[in-house]
Write a protein that holds these residues in place. Structure first.
Motif, short mmCIF file in Angstrom:
data_model
loop_
_atom_site.label_atom_id
_atom_site.label_comp_id
_atom_site.label_asym_id
_atom_site.label_seq_id
_atom_site.Cartn_x
_atom_site.Cartn_y
_atom_site.Cartn_z
N UNK A 67 58.18 46.11 56.86
CA UNK A 67 59.19 45.21 56.20
C UNK A 67 58.82 44.65 54.96
N UNK A 68 59.79 44.56 54.12
CA UNK A 68 59.36 44.23 52.71
C UNK A 68 60.38 43.10 52.25
N UNK A 138 73.19 40.27 49.29
CA UNK A 138 73.12 40.70 47.82
C UNK A 138 72.59 39.84 47.05
N UNK A 139 72.92 38.34 47.16
CA UNK A 139 72.39 37.21 46.23
C UNK A 139 71.16 37.17 46.48
N UNK A 140 70.41 37.12 47.69
CA UNK A 140 69.18 36.67 47.92
C UNK A 140 68.13 37.80 47.62
N UNK A 141 68.53 39.02 47.54
CA UNK A 141 67.71 40.16 47.16
C UNK A 141 67.04 39.75 45.76
N UNK A 230 74.54 46.74 48.70
CA UNK A 230 74.19 45.31 48.80
C UNK A 230 72.83 45.23 49.64
N UNK A 231 72.53 46.37 50.38
CA UNK A 231 71.34 46.19 51.07
C UNK A 231 70.01 47.04 50.43
N UNK A 232 70.17 47.30 49.29
CA UNK A 232 69.23 48.02 48.53
C UNK A 232 67.77 47.54 48.93
N UNK A 233 67.51 46.05 48.79
CA UNK A 233 66.24 45.57 49.00
C UNK A 233 65.82 45.57 50.38
N UNK A 234 66.57 45.88 51.44
CA UNK A 234 66.38 45.59 52.97
C UNK A 234 65.56 46.73 53.46
N UNK A 235 64.83 46.21 54.45
CA UNK A 235 63.96 47.54 55.03
C UNK A 235 64.02 47.11 56.61
N UNK A 236 63.66 47.90 57.27
CA UNK A 236 63.10 47.60 58.64
C UNK A 236 64.34 47.32 59.39
N UNK A 237 64.37 46.18 60.39
CA UNK A 237 65.51 45.96 61.29
C UNK A 237 66.44 45.21 60.57
N UNK A 238 66.04 44.42 59.35
CA UNK A 238 66.96 43.69 58.49
C UNK A 238 67.92 44.64 58.00
N UNK A 239 67.87 45.77 57.76
CA UNK A 239 68.76 46.63 57.21
C UNK A 239 69.64 47.36 58.42
N UNK A 240 68.64 47.41 59.35
CA UNK A 240 69.33 47.84 60.88
C UNK A 240 70.44 46.89 61.25
#
Lengths: 345, 166
Positions: A67-68, A138-141, A230-240
């Motif tokens: 998770x990043x 998208x904003x928070x990334x 918008x989910x470029x920076x998301x990994x793991x279950x957050x992307x899930x």
């Protein structure tokens, strides 16, 4: 308010929540299978018989991944984003009537969590909140591309929300109620609204595709232009969560389309079935019919996704503002005139 | 520019008709095409369990053959190496000793026979050149490896298993 009422509602909420999660889970599997079959392939077939354990394997994989959180991200909002997307996707199911009231012993239990008299408006409110998940994510990334993509998602959702709302007005003219329960009951037997509002249905369906960010309107996810969207920076279950929310949204909008235009739990010959099955089993049969309709719509969503290429952004906006909104207004006018003529002013 | 072929098609650019501008008929047509594929037989083969058969004239890895008595057919004449356009084959000839009569068919044999699989283009000319029917490209696909030196296949990999070991 007696205790049995509370228990009854609690059980209903738990069941609906469980079912929508289960359906969303297996939608991911179905999506891959449908894609495979449409492309003369097999799709997932390794995990369990016919690959039916694939969603579990995917889930485990998602949880196990690293998770990043980007260094300069707004950490709190970064976590809220996916949660909000899931939340708004899930609460839409509260007003959908899953079946007519079921009688067990001397108790009559309505198969709807709550029958509020502005049911459609509630659905619209919740659906339009869904864009907050995307926007905040998208904003928070703290990534320009994610932000661009999130803005695109927001403007797309807002544009199509208008046409969707206008297409519903014509439907409300026909049914005369905003309660989903009454709309469904007005379509008894085979008097489905699709027969009276075909144009409205097409507009609503196109907007539903855009609202759920499904192809051909899946511009928020734009691998080719903005890396991942918008989910470029998301990994793991957050992307899930983001991906999963899309499938829950798809389930909810399939349910709403089936409710508004395809008679919900009504089916031709339901009166004779009600006599045949009795007051306990007939409503459940209606619910089964409703779910068949939902599955057909979910299949339709997937079928479209693997057929039609993605719209270009300016084409998307042209279609929304210059075609769908005028068409929806014309539909309202025509419907109003026809109703006025029939009822003789 | 002079056209390269006689197949020339003039592109017509008429304005779109109303039906075309409505998208929906075209979309319906596309959906009909994809749904027809839904019911077609899938082309996938479940690879590790099922393998697709090669065509009969497939040229795979080389093998050096033995005769009916289990002796190596190759007499190190060098015609295969000579015919090889990629110069992938090297061999060193040696003379057969009396006690090796059951190992090699004739007086001369290849003591070293190497094919560089990185150079080989699987043209099959070695097969055609061989007067002793000793080399055939009837094996499987050459497996992958990490080091270049592992692609130089010696007699240990090329010669057919002796008859009695089968």
């Amino acid at each position: 308010m007696d205790i049995a009422f509370v228990i009854e509602k609690f059980v209903l909420v738990a069941i609906i929540f469980g079912i929508s999660l289960l359906i969303a889970m297996y939608s991911t599997y179905a999506e891959r299978k449908v894609a495979a079959f449409l492309q003369d392939r097999l799709g997932p077939d390794r995990a369990g018989p016919f690959g039916i354990l694939q969603p579990l394997a995917d889930g485990v994989k998602m949880f196990m991944k690293e998770e990043i959180v980007p260094t300069n991200a707004s950490k709190w909002l970064f976590m809220v984003g996916p949660g909000l997307a899931m939340l708004t996707a899930c609460i839409g199911t509260a007003v959908i009537p899953w079946g007519s009231a079921i009688t067990i012993g001397d108790r009559t239990i309505p198969l709807q969590v709550t029958d509020i008299n502005v049911g459609i408006l509630y659905i619209f409110g919740v659906v339009s909140l869904g864009v907050y998940g995307v926007m905040i994510g998208g904003w928070a990334s703290n990534n320009k591309y994610s932000l661009l993509s999130a803005i695109r998602a927001a403007s797309q959702n807002i544009s199509y929300e208008i046409a969707m709302g206008l297409s519903i007005i014509a439907l409300l003219l026909v049914t005369g109620s905003m309660s989903l329960k009454e709309i469904v009951e007005g379509q008894h037997g085979w008097h489905w609204n699709i027969l009276y509002q075909p144009v409205g249905f097409i507009i609503f369906m196109v907007c539903a595709f855009a609202e759920t960010n499904r192809a051909p309107f899946d511009l928020p996810e734009c691998e080719t232009e903005l890396i991942g969207g918008y989910h470029t920076e998301y990994s793991s279950m957050k992307l899930g969560f983001y991906l999963f929310a899309e499938y829950i949204n798809m389930f909810v909008s399939a349910a709403v389309m089936a409710t508004l235009y395809f008679g919900g739990y009504n089916y031709p010959g339901m009166d004779s079935m009600a006599v045949l099955l009795g007051p306990t089993w007939a409503p459940l049969f209606g619910t089964a019919v409703f779910f068949v309709k939902i599955f057909v719509f979910i299949f339709f969503f997937m079928w479209v996704r693997w057929t039609i290429p993605r719209f270009r952004y300016d084409q998307l906006m042209n279609l929304g503002w210059k075609v769908l909104i005028p068409l929806a207004i014309a539909n309202i006018v025509v419907t109003g005139v026809v109703i006025a003529l029939i009822e003789g002013f | 520019m002079e056209p390269l072929t006689s197949k020339k098609k003039v592109l017509e650019q008429k304005p779109l008709t109303l039906a075309e501008r409505m998208y929906l008929p075209a979309i319906a047509k596309g959906m009909a095409i994809t749904i027809s594929h839904f019911f077609k037989k899938e082309a996938t083969i479940r690879y590790p369990e099922v393998e697709r058969e090669f065509s009969t004239n497939f040229r795979g890895m080389h093998s050096l053959k033995r005769d009916e008595e289990g002796r190596e057919r190759c007499t190190a004449c060098g015609l295969c190496a000579l015919s090889c356009p990629a110069e992938a084959i090297t061999m060193i000839a040696a003379e057969r000793k009396p006690e090796e009569k059951d190992l090699y068919r004739e007086e001369k044999y290849a003591s070293v026979y190497e094919i560089n699989m990185l150079r080989c283009i699987f043209c099959g000319l070695c097969e055609e050149a061989c007067p002793k029917e000793a080399i055939y490209l009837d094996g499987p696909i050459v497996p992958s490896d990490y080091l270049r030196k592992d692609f130089i296949y010696g007699k240990d990999k090329l010669v057919e298993q002796p008859l009695n070991k089968k």
